[in-house]
Design a protein around this motif. Structure first.
Motif, PDB file in Angstrom:
ATOM      1  N   ARG A   1       0.827  -1.204   0.000  1.00 59.80           N
ATOM      2  CA  ARG A   1       0.000   0.000   0.000  1.00 59.80           C
ATOM      3  C   ARG A   1       0.867   1.262   0.000  1.00 59.80           C
ATOM      4  O   ARG A   1       0.593   2.214  -0.737  1.00 59.80           O
ATOM      5  N   GLY A   2       1.926   1.266   0.813  1.00 57.13           N
ATOM      6  CA  GLY A   2       2.787   2.436   0.886  1.00 57.13           C
ATOM      7  C   GLY A   2       3.430   2.766  -0.445  1.00 57.13           C
ATOM      8  O   GLY A   2       3.415   3.922  -0.897  1.00 57.13           O
ATOM      9  N   LYS A   3       3.999   1.755  -1.108  1.00 58.13           N
ATOM     10  CA  LYS A   3       4.659   1.980  -2.389  1.00 58.13           C
ATOM     11  C   LYS A   3       3.657   2.366  -3.473  1.00 58.13           C
ATOM     12  O   LYS A   3       3.941   3.217  -4.331  1.00 58.13           O
ATOM     13  N   ALA A   4       2.474   1.729  -3.451  1.00 58.60           N
ATOM     14  CA  ALA A   4       1.453   2.037  -4.450  1.00 58.60           C
ATOM     15  C   ALA A   4       1.016   3.494  -4.346  1.00 58.60           C
ATOM     16  O   ALA A   4       0.899   4.195  -5.359  1.00 58.60           O
ATOM     17  N   PHE A   5       0.802   3.974  -3.135  1.00 60.34           N
ATOM     18  CA  PHE A   5       0.337   5.350  -2.966  1.00 60.34           C
ATOM     19  C   PHE A   5       1.464   6.355  -3.180  1.00 60.34           C
ATOM     20  O   PHE A   5       1.216   7.462  -3.670  1.00 60.34           O
ATOM     21  N   ASP A   6       2.693   5.980  -2.871  1.00 61.00           N
ATOM     22  CA  ASP A   6       3.819   6.864  -3.187  1.00 61.00           C
ATOM     23  C   ASP A   6       3.937   7.059  -4.698  1.00 61.00           C
ATOM     24  O   ASP A   6       4.141   8.181  -5.185  1.00 61.00           O
ATOM     25  N   ARG A   7       3.821   5.970  -5.442  1.00 61.70           N
ATOM     26  CA  ARG A   7       3.882   6.039  -6.901  1.00 61.70           C
ATOM     27  C   ARG A   7       2.695   6.843  -7.452  1.00 61.70           C
ATOM     28  O   ARG A   7       2.862   7.664  -8.361  1.00 61.70           O
ATOM     29  N   ALA A   8       1.515   6.615  -6.886  1.00 64.55           N
ATOM     30  CA  ALA A   8       0.331   7.361  -7.325  1.00 64.55           C
ATOM     31  C   ALA A   8       0.536   8.860  -7.124  1.00 64.55           C
ATOM     32  O   ALA A   8       0.208   9.668  -8.006  1.00 64.55           O
ATOM     33  N   LYS A   9       1.096   9.241  -5.972  1.00 57.45           N
ATOM     34  CA  LYS A   9       1.327  10.662  -5.695  1.00 57.45           C
ATOM     35  C   LYS A   9       2.307  11.258  -6.697  1.00 57.45           C
ATOM     36  O   LYS A   9       2.129  12.393  -7.163  1.00 57.45           O
ATOM     37  N   GLU A  10       3.356  10.521  -7.049  1.00 50.96           N
ATOM     38  CA  GLU A  10       4.326  11.003  -8.035  1.00 50.96           C
ATOM     39  C   GLU A  10       3.641  11.304  -9.369  1.00 50.96           C
ATOM     40  O   GLU A  10       3.878  12.355  -9.984  1.00 50.96           O
ATOM     41  N   LEU A  11       2.823  10.363  -9.823  1.00 48.59           N
ATOM     42  CA  LEU A  11       2.157  10.531 -11.112  1.00 48.59           C
ATOM     43  C   LEU A  11       1.127  11.655 -11.071  1.00 48.59           C
ATOM     44  O   LEU A  11       0.997  12.433 -12.030  1.00 48.59           O
ATOM     45  N   ILE A  12       0.403  11.738  -9.968  1.00 56.88           N
ATOM     46  CA  ILE A  12      -0.606  12.786  -9.833  1.00 56.88           C
ATOM     47  C   ILE A  12       0.053  14.161  -9.869  1.00 56.88           C
ATOM     48  O   ILE A  12      -0.447  15.094 -10.507  1.00 56.88           O
ATOM     49  N   GLU A  13       1.193  14.292  -9.212  1.00 60.36           N
ATOM     50  CA  GLU A  13       1.929  15.561  -9.254  1.00 60.36           C
ATOM     51  C   GLU A  13       2.452  15.840 -10.658  1.00 60.36           C
ATOM     52  O   GLU A  13       2.358  16.969 -11.156  1.00 60.36           O
ATOM     53  N   TYR A  14       2.996  14.826 -11.297  1.00 61.28           N
ATOM     54  CA  TYR A  14       3.525  14.981 -12.657  1.00 61.28           C
ATOM     55  C   TYR A  14       2.439  15.495 -13.603  1.00 61.28           C
ATOM     56  O   TYR A  14       2.696  16.322 -14.486  1.00 61.28           O
ATOM     57  N   LEU A  15       1.216  15.010 -13.413  1.00 59.32           N
ATOM     58  CA  LEU A  15       0.113  15.379 -14.298  1.00 59.32           C
ATOM     59  C   LEU A  15      -0.630  16.637 -13.848  1.00 59.32           C
ATOM     60  O   LEU A  15      -1.670  16.981 -14.405  1.00 59.32           O
ATOM     61  N   GLY A  16      -0.081  17.303 -12.830  1.00 63.89           N
ATOM     62  CA  GLY A  16      -0.657  18.572 -12.410  1.00 63.89           C
ATOM     63  C   GLY A  16      -1.958  18.460 -11.650  1.00 63.89           C
ATOM     64  O   GLY A  16      -2.771  19.403 -11.638  1.00 63.89           O
ATOM     65  N   LEU A  17      -2.157  17.336 -10.961  1.00 65.18           N
ATOM     66  CA  LEU A  17      -3.403  17.095 -10.249  1.00 65.18           C
ATOM     67  C   LEU A  17      -3.199  17.002  -8.737  1.00 65.18           C
ATOM     68  O   LEU A  17      -4.070  16.494  -8.016  1.00 65.18           O
ATOM     69  N   GLY A  18      -2.056  17.486  -8.248  1.00 67.04           N
ATOM     70  CA  GLY A  18      -1.731  17.316  -6.841  1.00 67.04           C
ATOM     71  C   GLY A  18      -2.784  17.850  -5.894  1.00 67.04           C
ATOM     72  O   GLY A  18      -3.051  17.248  -4.843  1.00 67.04           O
ATOM     73  N   ASP A  19      -3.424  18.972  -6.255  1.00 64.67           N
ATOM     74  CA  ASP A  19      -4.422  19.561  -5.360  1.00 64.67           C
ATOM     75  C   ASP A  19      -5.787  18.895  -5.488  1.00 64.67           C
ATOM     76  O   ASP A  19      -6.743  19.280  -4.810  1.00 64.67           O
ATOM     77  N   ARG A  20      -5.871  17.870  -6.340  1.00 63.72           N
ATOM     78  CA  ARG A  20      -7.157  17.177  -6.553  1.00 63.72           C
ATOM     79  C   ARG A  20      -7.106  15.726  -6.076  1.00 63.72           C
ATOM     80  O   ARG A  20      -8.072  14.979  -6.265  1.00 63.72           O
ATOM     81  N   ALA A  21      -6.010  15.325  -5.461  1.00 64.90           N
ATOM     82  CA  ALA A  21      -5.777  13.910  -5.151  1.00 64.90           C
ATOM     83  C   ALA A  21      -6.871  13.292  -4.292  1.00 64.90           C
ATOM     84  O   ALA A  21      -7.194  12.106  -4.443  1.00 64.90           O
ATOM     85  N   SER A  22      -7.451  14.066  -3.378  1.00 64.94           N
ATOM     86  CA  SER A  22      -8.457  13.510  -2.471  1.00 64.94           C
ATOM     87  C   SER A  22      -9.879  13.620  -3.012  1.00 64.94           C
ATOM     88  O   SER A  22     -10.824  13.152  -2.378  1.00 64.94           O
ATOM     89  N   HIS A  23     -10.029  14.222  -4.200  1.00 64.63           N
ATOM     90  CA  HIS A  23     -11.357  14.412  -4.769  1.00 64.63           C
ATOM     91  C   HIS A  23     -11.857  13.130  -5.439  1.00 64.63           C
ATOM     92  O   HIS A  23     -11.068  12.371  -5.999  1.00 64.63           O
ATOM     93  N   ARG A  24     -13.156  12.928  -5.403  1.00 61.95           N
ATOM     94  CA  ARG A  24     -13.772  11.826  -6.129  1.00 61.95           C
ATOM     95  C   ARG A  24     -14.011  12.243  -7.578  1.00 61.95           C
ATOM     96  O   ARG A  24     -14.030  13.437  -7.895  1.00 61.95           O
ATOM     97  N   PRO A  25     -14.192  11.263  -8.491  1.00 63.73           N
ATOM     98  CA  PRO A  25     -14.352  11.604  -9.907  1.00 63.73           C
ATOM     99  C   PRO A  25     -15.445  12.621 -10.194  1.00 63.73           C
ATOM    100  O   PRO A  25     -15.286  13.472 -11.083  1.00 63.73           O
ATOM    101  N   SER A  26     -16.539  12.583  -9.438  1.00 59.45           N
ATOM    102  CA  SER A  26     -17.637  13.522  -9.674  1.00 59.45           C
ATOM    103  C   SER A  26     -17.245  14.967  -9.384  1.00 59.45           C
ATOM    104  O   SER A  26     -17.928  15.899  -9.820  1.00 59.45           O
ATOM    105  N   GLU A  27     -16.159  15.152  -8.645  1.00 61.03           N
ATOM    106  CA  GLU A  27     -15.685  16.491  -8.297  1.00 61.03           C
ATOM    107  C   GLU A  27     -14.596  16.992  -9.242  1.00 61.03           C
ATOM    108  O   GLU A  27     -14.041  18.068  -9.023  1.00 61.03           O
ATOM    109  N   LEU A  28     -14.294  16.223 -10.269  1.00 59.83           N
ATOM    110  CA  LEU A  28     -13.244  16.582 -11.221  1.00 59.83           C
ATOM    111  C   LEU A  28     -13.853  16.998 -12.547  1.00 59.83           C
ATOM    112  O   LEU A  28     -14.938  16.543 -12.929  1.00 59.83           O
ATOM    113  N   SER A  29     -13.135  17.821 -13.290  1.00 59.16           N
ATOM    114  CA  SER A  29     -13.556  18.166 -14.651  1.00 59.16           C
ATOM    115  C   SER A  29     -13.288  16.991 -15.586  1.00 59.16           C
ATOM    116  O   SER A  29     -12.574  16.038 -15.234  1.00 59.16           O
ATOM    117  N   GLY A  30     -13.825  17.071 -16.790  1.00 58.16           N
ATOM    118  CA  GLY A  30     -13.593  16.006 -17.761  1.00 58.16           C
ATOM    119  C   GLY A  30     -12.123  15.812 -18.067  1.00 58.16           C
ATOM    120  O   GLY A  30     -11.623  14.681 -18.137  1.00 58.16           O
TER     121      GLY A  30
END
Length: 219
Positions: free
Chosen positions: A111-140
């Motif tokens: 779990r630790g490694k999976a979420f660390d990797r997820a955070k890296e990718l989310i930051e890379y894609l410019g979504l760091g401030d949206r990580a805790s949001h559910r899909p319904s709270e995100l734009s297309g």
């Protein structure tokens, strides 16, 4: 890298693929274009081990994935292939971060490694401030970038995308197209993209044109 040879596929009396052969090189971005019903999505699903061909072979670096048993094919798919679909297919009850991490957790990563990797990718894609949001709270566009992050979580050799920009507006479509080439540059992935988007197809290294279950030309 991927050698597709003489693929046939029928559903009942409907013959969808009629002897498709194609070589895809490592690091290429390849578009697959053609009218609806040409067999594009069926070919992508077979290449991605989501469906079985009636005959033929799909070989990744010496491994014929169509010859693998179902459990082995699932393991190969999880480790080596990422998928991006038209409608993102994010699980609505999970946060963006949880959605991205899920394939790694399924693959047995801690779990630790999976979420660390997820955070890296989310930051890379410019979504760091949206990580805790559910899909319904995100734009297309955000949902589709999240789907790309999920596709990359296990560091796959290949990303297969089926009409990935089909549900996006023109701005987000252009951003997603640029992202594929940025990812190829930064991570070295091979992309095979089924698309009706002429601009995306024209920007790819090659465009494979299909009609009536056959490859008609390659540009």
């Amino acid at each position: 890298m991927i050698s597709i040879k003489n693929i046939y596929k029928s559903y009942g009396k409907l013959q969808v693929l009629r002897g498709v052969s194609l070589e895809i090189n490592r690091g290429e971005v390849v578009a697959v274009a053609g009218p609806s019903g040409a067999g594009k999505t069926t070919l992508l699903q077979i290449v991605g081990t989501l469906d079985r061909a009636d005959s033929g072979s799909v070989v990744y670096d010496g491994v014929d994935v169509l010859a693998l048993k179902e459990r082995d094919a699932a393991r190969f798919r999880n480790s080596n292939i990422g998928f991006v679909f038209q409608f993102h297919q994010l699980l609505p009850e999970f946060s963006l971060e949880e959605n991205v991490a899920l394939p790694a957790l399924i693959g047995g990563v801690s779990r630790g490694k999976a979420f660390d990797r997820a955070k890296e990718l989310i930051e890379y894609l410019g979504l760091g401030d949206r990580a805790s949001h559910r899909p319904s709270e995100l734009s297309g566009g955000e949902r589709q970038r999240a789907a790309v992050a999920r596709a990359l979580i296990n560091r796959p050799q290949v990303v297969l995308a089926d009409e990935p920009s089909g549900s996006l507006d023109s701005h987000n479509r252009a951003e997603l197209h640029k992202l594929f080439f940025d990812l190829r540059r930064d991570f070295g992935q091979t992309f095979v993209i089924v698309t009706h988007d002429e601009l995306l197809a024209a920007s790819c290294d090659r465009t494979v044109h299909m009609n009536d279950g056959l490859i008609t030309s390659i540009d």
